[in-house]
Scaffold this active site. Sequence first.
Site, PDB file in Angstrom:
ATOM      1  CG  HIS A 225      70.068  -3.544 -81.909  1.00 60.19           C
ATOM      2  ND1 HIS A 225      70.641  -4.783 -82.112  1.00 60.19           N
ATOM      3  CD2 HIS A 225      70.931  -2.840 -81.138  1.00 60.19           C
ATOM      4  CE1 HIS A 225      71.800  -4.827 -81.478  1.00 60.19           C
ATOM      5  NE2 HIS A 225      72.002  -3.667 -80.885  1.00 60.19           N
TER       6      HIS A 225
ATOM      7  CG  HIS B 212      70.268   1.128 -79.462  1.00 58.42           C
ATOM      8  ND1 HIS B 212      70.563   1.579 -80.722  1.00 58.42           N
ATOM      9  CD2 HIS B 212      71.251   0.245 -79.145  1.00 58.42           C
ATOM     10  CE1 HIS B 212      71.672   1.013 -81.151  1.00 58.42           C
ATOM     11  NE2 HIS B 212      72.114   0.202 -80.206  1.00 58.42           N
TER      12      HIS B 212
ATOM     13  CD  GLU C  96      96.864   5.478 -93.078  1.00 56.77           C
ATOM     14  OE1 GLU C  96      97.977   6.022 -93.158  1.00 56.77           O
ATOM     15  OE2 GLU C  96      95.903   5.989 -92.461  1.00 56.77           O
TER      16      GLU C  96
ATOM     17  CG  HIS D  19     107.162   5.497 -89.716  1.00 59.15           C
ATOM     18  ND1 HIS D  19     106.779   6.343 -88.709  1.00 59.15           N
ATOM     19  CD2 HIS D  19     106.753   6.075 -90.878  1.00 59.15           C
ATOM     20  CE1 HIS D  19     106.172   7.402 -89.231  1.00 59.15           C
ATOM     21  NE2 HIS D  19     106.125   7.255 -90.549  1.00 59.15           N
TER      22      HIS D  19
END
Length: 684
Positions: A39, A274, A425, A487
């Site tokens: 890159h 890129h 999380e 869950h």
Amino acid sequence: MASNSSDRVVRADNGQRHVLANALRALAMDAVQQANSGHPGAPMGMAEMAEALWHRHLKHNPSNPQWWDRDRFVLSNGHASMLLYALLHLTGYPLPMDELKKFRQRGSLTPGHPEVDHTPGVETTTGPLGQGITNAVGMALAEKLLADEFNRPGHTLIDHRTWVFLGDGCLMEGISQEAISLAGAWKLGKLVAMYDDNGISIDGGVTPWFADDTAARFRACGWHVIGPVDGHDVNALDAAITAAKGQSAQPTLIICRTTIGKGSPAREGTAKAHGEPLGAAEIAATREALGWSAAPFELPADVAAQWDARGRGADAEGEWRARWAAYRKLFPTEARELERRMAGELPLGFEADWISTVAAVQQRGETVASRKASQQAIAELGPRLPELLGGSADLTASNLTDWPGCGAVRGGEPGGRHINYGVREFGMSAIMNGIALHGGFIPFGGTFMTFSDYSRNAIRMAALMNRRVVHVLTHDSIGLGEDGPTHQPVEHASSLRLIPNLDVWRPCDAAETFVAWGHALMSRSRPSALLLSRQNLPAQPRTPEQTAAIRRGGYVLSDRPQPRAVIVATGSEVALAMQAQALLDERGVAVRVVSMPSTTVFDQQDSAWRQAVLGRHLPRVAVEAGSSKLWAAYGCQAVLGIDRFGESAPGPTLMKAFGFTADHLAALVAEEIEREPQIERSSN
């Protein structure tokens, strides 16, 4: 990563060209061209940003990359790795030009994305976008907390900044919002992010899919925002960095308007800059446009001399070492403690002390949920290990990750050893990686096991980087009950066990939980995941030898003379296996029960131990309230598991409905004995 986009975004700039920045451009495009992979665009676009920071402001010593009080630099957009490698080479780190010539080749010090502990001077492994800025938040938090703890009036020992370069991709990833929100709430005034705002990504100009008001977003999260500034004006960037260093109450974002592939006549401002080499013709045109006449991988002597930072670095570290000597003389206890913690060593005698603690837990024989046993372990560890830094993703009362006297981490306030991460999380896990990378703390954090999916890539990165991070994952099966299948983890234990270098523990009682915690802390180069129950688990009887064997990941918990089968169980299902053994005893069928709290640790044992535990001529039946697929690797031809999603009902009801009863397990074992009484086993 080539793009077919015809978009072109060229930012206005002052037209100046900087020879030090051009050295970075030349090395980046030459290395990518030689590798025929990489890159070039981002390194070329960020060259002046790098010059302004690394040449004028960054506190570091190339001759000692591990100096404690160095500034931390994170390249969050890790695909721009050649920018960092060029900087490391030019400033004097042990990264010779030959390594730049071997960019992206096997065995080189210049892999495709930066890797910590592989290339001198690289602070973290980046590549998955958004995690670098989040690691940087963890590093800045660790610096603040260490400074709170160890600095004394007139003796400032911990005093460094965390700098991060990031791009549009980092800000598009959702984890970036988690990171910037927490950094603002914690008032991390020594964190400075420099945003490479070039308006281009792989698919082209980003405006149709990235229309955020980035400045407003950061200000709303409590950041000080500077710019936009001309990202190719070194003096303007220098002034912005100076202003950021004068800010102590808030983290700072500097918005740098840049052109990707700057200097390349045909490619600058395009997506094609890129992720693909410029090509020989375009590199020649770029050299001419930049006025850069040096041959590939060659540098003018005056440019190399200006970039060399070893003298400045030695002076900076020398000044710090004088302060360190004075500190050690006045505060010898604190100095020894800081040395121990920065070395990642546990206190002398910790292992023997913890073995005694486990023995006491075993003798106590308490029936308790393993999440509660984990909290009991944390309460024992907290006073012994001041480096333990806990937290939870808004589930402290469920994960039980706090302990008496831990104190809370709060913005603008000193100290604290428990972090409220909020419902973040992924951010929590990547911040813990940054804390571990910085040094001085052992981070742990909790969430429900099913939400480890949110954290998974950061857990993987901890394993890849060999960092001691502890994940407390509670509510580990359908046994949690009424919250239902959203869950209730099913595939998660097996999925986590597939991550290389991650130790996964699913303890069956308090003693195994304490052993799991001790093992996690003594594993300096591996993260750990502790899978813990919501429901109470009975203590299992053990001899001292069996208690000692827990740390081997799998051991014989209950045996019979001349057993005809082996039941292998984990977690809450160990009690079920013991009940099934008792039922089979009544029928005159002798079986062995193996508790395997950690398959990953068991796999690390020698083949003699594994054979002795599992037996070589016995049918094996596994029982775990989770995916059954893993257990074939342990020679289990029958598994009592669950390969579908759960339901909403009380835990005991679900366990019975899904066949997790002693009668069912005993019948399954008897069936396998009848089917295949003599089996020759492999080395497992």
